[in-house]
Design a protein around this motif. Sequence first.
Motif, PDB file in Angstrom:
ATOM      1  N   ALA A 346      -7.802 -40.722 -84.080  1.00  0.00           N
ATOM      2  CA  ALA A 346      -6.510 -40.316 -84.005  1.00  0.00           C
ATOM      3  C   ALA A 346      -6.059 -40.232 -85.293  1.00  0.00           C
ATOM      4  CB  ALA A 346      -5.312 -41.613 -83.483  1.00  0.00           C
ATOM      5  N   ALA A 347      -6.445 -41.435 -86.367  1.00  0.00           N
ATOM      6  CA  ALA A 347      -6.329 -41.124 -88.023  1.00  0.00           C
ATOM      7  C   ALA A 347      -6.729 -39.816 -88.463  1.00  0.00           C
ATOM      8  CB  ALA A 347      -6.755 -41.922 -88.133  1.00  0.00           C
ATOM      9  N   TRP A 348      -7.426 -38.992 -88.102  1.00  0.00           N
ATOM     10  CA  TRP A 348      -8.090 -37.763 -88.286  1.00  0.00           C
ATOM     11  C   TRP A 348      -7.477 -37.239 -87.770  1.00  0.00           C
ATOM     12  CZ3 TRP A 348     -13.028 -36.002 -85.008  1.00  0.00           C
ATOM     13  CH2 TRP A 348     -13.245 -34.201 -85.837  1.00  0.00           C
ATOM     14  N   ARG A 349      -6.837 -37.314 -86.831  1.00  0.00           N
ATOM     15  CA  ARG A 349      -5.879 -35.537 -86.220  1.00  0.00           C
ATOM     16  C   ARG A 349      -4.452 -35.696 -86.727  1.00  0.00           C
ATOM     17  NH1 ARG A 349      -7.658 -35.556 -79.831  1.00  0.00           N
ATOM     18  NH2 ARG A 349     -10.197 -34.455 -79.582  1.00  0.00           N
ATOM     19  N   LEU A 350      -4.331 -37.094 -86.981  1.00  0.00           N
ATOM     20  CA  LEU A 350      -3.009 -37.062 -87.571  1.00  0.00           C
ATOM     21  C   LEU A 350      -2.817 -36.651 -89.108  1.00  0.00           C
ATOM     22  CD1 LEU A 350      -1.988 -40.487 -87.554  1.00  0.00           C
ATOM     23  CD2 LEU A 350      -0.775 -39.074 -85.781  1.00  0.00           C
ATOM     24  N   GLY A 351      -3.910 -36.156 -89.669  1.00  0.00           N
ATOM     25  CA  GLY A 351      -4.008 -35.854 -91.462  1.00  0.00           C
ATOM     26  C   GLY A 351      -4.781 -36.315 -92.107  1.00  0.00           C
ATOM     27  N   ALA A 352      -5.511 -38.034 -92.110  1.00  0.00           N
ATOM     28  CA  ALA A 352      -6.015 -38.130 -92.662  1.00  0.00           C
ATOM     29  C   ALA A 352      -7.046 -38.214 -93.036  1.00  0.00           C
ATOM     30  CB  ALA A 352      -5.765 -40.229 -92.491  1.00  0.00           C
ATOM     31  N   GLY A 353      -8.030 -37.637 -92.210  1.00  0.00           N
ATOM     32  CA  GLY A 353      -9.729 -37.047 -92.714  1.00  0.00           C
ATOM     33  C   GLY A 353      -9.752 -35.511 -92.141  1.00  0.00           C
ATOM     34  N   ARG A 354     -10.850 -35.034 -92.281  1.00  0.00           N
ATOM     35  CA  ARG A 354     -10.941 -33.593 -92.613  1.00  0.00           C
ATOM     36  C   ARG A 354     -12.273 -32.761 -91.414  1.00  0.00           C
ATOM     37  NH1 ARG A 354     -11.705 -35.788 -97.142  1.00  0.00           N
ATOM     38  NH2 ARG A 354     -10.520 -34.484 -98.631  1.00  0.00           N
ATOM     39  N   ALA A 355     -12.238 -31.916 -90.598  1.00  0.00           N
ATOM     40  CA  ALA A 355     -12.563 -31.288 -89.802  1.00  0.00           C
ATOM     41  C   ALA A 355     -14.225 -30.460 -90.907  1.00  0.00           C
ATOM     42  CB  ALA A 355     -12.535 -30.381 -88.888  1.00  0.00           C
ATOM     43  N   ARG A 356     -13.862 -30.173 -92.101  1.00  0.00           N
ATOM     44  CA  ARG A 356     -14.745 -29.649 -93.002  1.00  0.00           C
ATOM     45  C   ARG A 356     -13.634 -30.458 -94.372  1.00  0.00           C
ATOM     46  NH1 ARG A 356     -12.951 -23.233 -92.555  1.00  0.00           N
ATOM     47  NH2 ARG A 356     -10.934 -24.952 -93.490  1.00  0.00           N
ATOM     48  N   LYS A 357     -15.618 -29.758 -95.031  1.00  0.00           N
ATOM     49  CA  LYS A 357     -15.650 -30.159 -96.193  1.00  0.00           C
ATOM     50  C   LYS A 357     -14.249 -29.478 -97.178  1.00  0.00           C
ATOM     51  CE  LYS A 357     -20.135 -31.606 -96.835  1.00  0.00           C
ATOM     52  NZ  LYS A 357     -21.886 -31.898 -97.120  1.00  0.00           N
ATOM     53  N   GLU A 358     -13.766 -28.544 -97.043  1.00  0.00           N
ATOM     54  CA  GLU A 358     -13.012 -27.682 -97.862  1.00  0.00           C
ATOM     55  C   GLU A 358     -11.358 -28.422 -97.412  1.00  0.00           C
ATOM     56  OE1 GLU A 358     -14.696 -24.366 -94.935  1.00  0.00           O
ATOM     57  OE2 GLU A 358     -15.242 -26.442 -96.352  1.00  0.00           O
ATOM     58  N   ASP A 359     -11.850 -29.228 -96.035  1.00  0.00           N
ATOM     59  CA  ASP A 359      -9.953 -29.014 -95.475  1.00  0.00           C
ATOM     60  C   ASP A 359      -9.216 -30.259 -96.629  1.00  0.00           C
ATOM     61  OD1 ASP A 359     -10.432 -27.352 -93.348  1.00  0.00           O
ATOM     62  OD2 ASP A 359     -10.536 -28.954 -92.448  1.00  0.00           O
ATOM     63  N   PRO A 360      -7.803 -29.783 -96.871  1.00  0.00           N
ATOM     64  CA  PRO A 360      -7.170 -31.033 -97.192  1.00  0.00           C
ATOM     65  C   PRO A 360      -6.761 -32.435 -96.177  1.00  0.00           C
ATOM     66  CG  PRO A 360      -5.452 -29.224 -96.609  1.00  0.00           C
ATOM     67  CD  PRO A 360      -7.018 -29.234 -96.296  1.00  0.00           C
ATOM     68  N   VAL A 361      -6.323 -33.571 -96.870  1.00  0.00           N
ATOM     69  CA  VAL A 361      -5.880 -34.503 -96.113  1.00  0.00           C
ATOM     70  C   VAL A 361      -4.497 -35.308 -97.044  1.00  0.00           C
ATOM     71  CG1 VAL A 361      -8.789 -35.588 -95.852  1.00  0.00           C
ATOM     72  CG2 VAL A 361      -7.150 -36.108 -98.278  1.00  0.00           C
ATOM     73  N   GLN A 362      -4.462 -35.975 -96.299  1.00  0.00           N
ATOM     74  CA  GLN A 362      -2.810 -36.330 -95.964  1.00  0.00           C
ATOM     75  C   GLN A 362      -2.770 -37.460 -96.988  1.00  0.00           C
ATOM     76  OE1 GLN A 362       0.272 -35.605 -92.675  1.00  0.00           O
ATOM     77  NE2 GLN A 362      -0.427 -33.704 -92.635  1.00  0.00           N
ATOM     78  N   ALA A 363      -2.279 -37.757 -98.297  1.00  0.00           N
ATOM     79  CA  ALA A 363      -2.357 -38.823 -98.413  1.00  0.00           C
ATOM     80  C   ALA A 363      -2.113 -40.607 -97.650  1.00  0.00           C
ATOM     81  CB  ALA A 363      -1.826 -39.389 -99.839  1.00  0.00           C
ATOM     82  N   GLY A 364      -0.554 -39.996 -96.850  1.00  0.00           N
ATOM     83  CA  GLY A 364       0.028 -40.777 -96.146  1.00  0.00           C
ATOM     84  C   GLY A 364      -0.029 -40.992 -94.958  1.00  0.00           C
ATOM     85  N   ALA A 365      -0.742 -39.992 -94.275  1.00  0.00           N
ATOM     86  CA  ALA A 365      -1.342 -40.419 -92.979  1.00  0.00           C
ATOM     87  C   ALA A 365      -2.775 -41.159 -92.483  1.00  0.00           C
ATOM     88  CB  ALA A 365      -1.839 -39.062 -92.669  1.00  0.00           C
ATOM     89  N   GLY A 366      -2.378 -41.816 -90.855  1.00  0.00           N
ATOM     90  CA  GLY A 366      -2.983 -42.773 -90.342  1.00  0.00           C
ATOM     91  C   GLY A 366      -2.413 -43.582 -89.455  1.00  0.00           C
ATOM     92  N   VAL A 367      -3.240 -44.767 -89.245  1.00  0.00           N
ATOM     93  CA  VAL A 367      -3.008 -45.663 -88.432  1.00  0.00           C
ATOM     94  C   VAL A 367      -2.866 -46.756 -88.616  1.00  0.00           C
ATOM     95  CG1 VAL A 367      -3.435 -46.532 -85.902  1.00  0.00           C
ATOM     96  CG2 VAL A 367      -4.123 -43.886 -86.442  1.00  0.00           C
TER      97      VAL A 367
END
Length: 424
Positions: A346-367
């Motif tokens: 869930a946290a990953w899909r909200l933007g806290a993680g990435r599917a590929r190494k080059e993907d950006p992440v959101q600093a404020g995303a999470g659960v």
Amino acid sequence: MTYTAVDVIRAKRDRDALSDAQIDWVVDAYTRGLVADEQMSALAMAIYLNGMDARETARWTRAMVRSGESLSLDVGRPTVDKHSTGGVGDKITLPLAPLVAACGAAVPQLSGRGLGHTGGTLDKLESIPGWRAQLSVAEVTAQLRDVGAVICAATTGLAPADKKLYALRDVTGTVEAIPLIASSIMSKKIAEGAEALVLDVKVGSGAFMKTETQARALADALVSIGVDHGLKISALLTDMSVPLGRAVGNAVEVAESVDVLRGGGPADVVELTVALAAEMLHRAGISADPAAVLASGEAYETWARMIRAQGGDPEAALPVGGHRHVVEAPDDGVLVALDAYAVGVAAWRLGAGRARKEDPVQAGAGVLCLAKPGDRVAKGQPLLELHTDTPDALAGALAALTGGYAIGDTAPARPPLVIDVVRG
């Protein structure tokens, strides 16, 4: 003696043990581009299917260490590092490194980024305004002397064979091969130059090792390699069936870590931080009480100095997600389950993680886990709070949480947080 890649592939395909010379040759040749990716893919699959014994795994690790440079850490303190195999809400490195440094050790923590449902230490710290992950060897050494702790990205010259092989394993279905996991972890840690190492081997739904049997096999392999290379080494098997703490993400985990360093924070985060610190200090030959040092505030002061040394502002406000959604309890009762993997996805899909190494992440995303297993809840009470800058991501996160928590009458007994310790 000169070999061919096909010779080495055939040997492992036919379940033969690879000789030291074969291992040295194939790792070196692959690093230099003389063995093609498709050939190393075939060898990795043969290793996955047929395994390597302790001697082969130790030699494979040694060959990967020798593929690049090694650091020499003469910093005037005993050096000790920690490595976690990855989990959900696993922010332990953040309070642990300054705590162990405040007790008198030097902690060279070369960390990585998150991929999939497990978070990355560097992603978390980059939510602090101004903080930088990339340091030179000279900067690492100076900070260890002055502060006692550094958390940063690995330099490009450490174990380059592992960087190539790690990327290949990720796309060839060979990530789970224990000899390759163990040699990947240990090659970087040995090249890093610390005198002692403590491993946090996670087991449970939120870990890569789902069963205690798998986790113990990995811990044994890691410790065996460390002993072979002269390290003072221990491995703690720790539970990862439930998220660690209440925060899962990037800035939210930094905030929770700061709470721990200031004498508060969730009991499980404090417990594991102190347990790992005690083992690290034991391996470093330092007599100190990490619980007392944590309570004194000295660890927080070391944290602030460490963050400032890397350009960050430890007092700055942390980013928060622009959109929030609350998941409420469907019934009265006791929260009997909160699955670490579901929360991590869930946290990953909200933007806290990435599917590929080059993907950006959101600093404020999470659960935020507003309730944990064993807590009594009322119908409509908030259980989870989802944070994101992309509201379209909420549907995917909520889908990931379907079946990830349960309300019942009584909570089942949970395993201890520290299941066992394996020492070299």
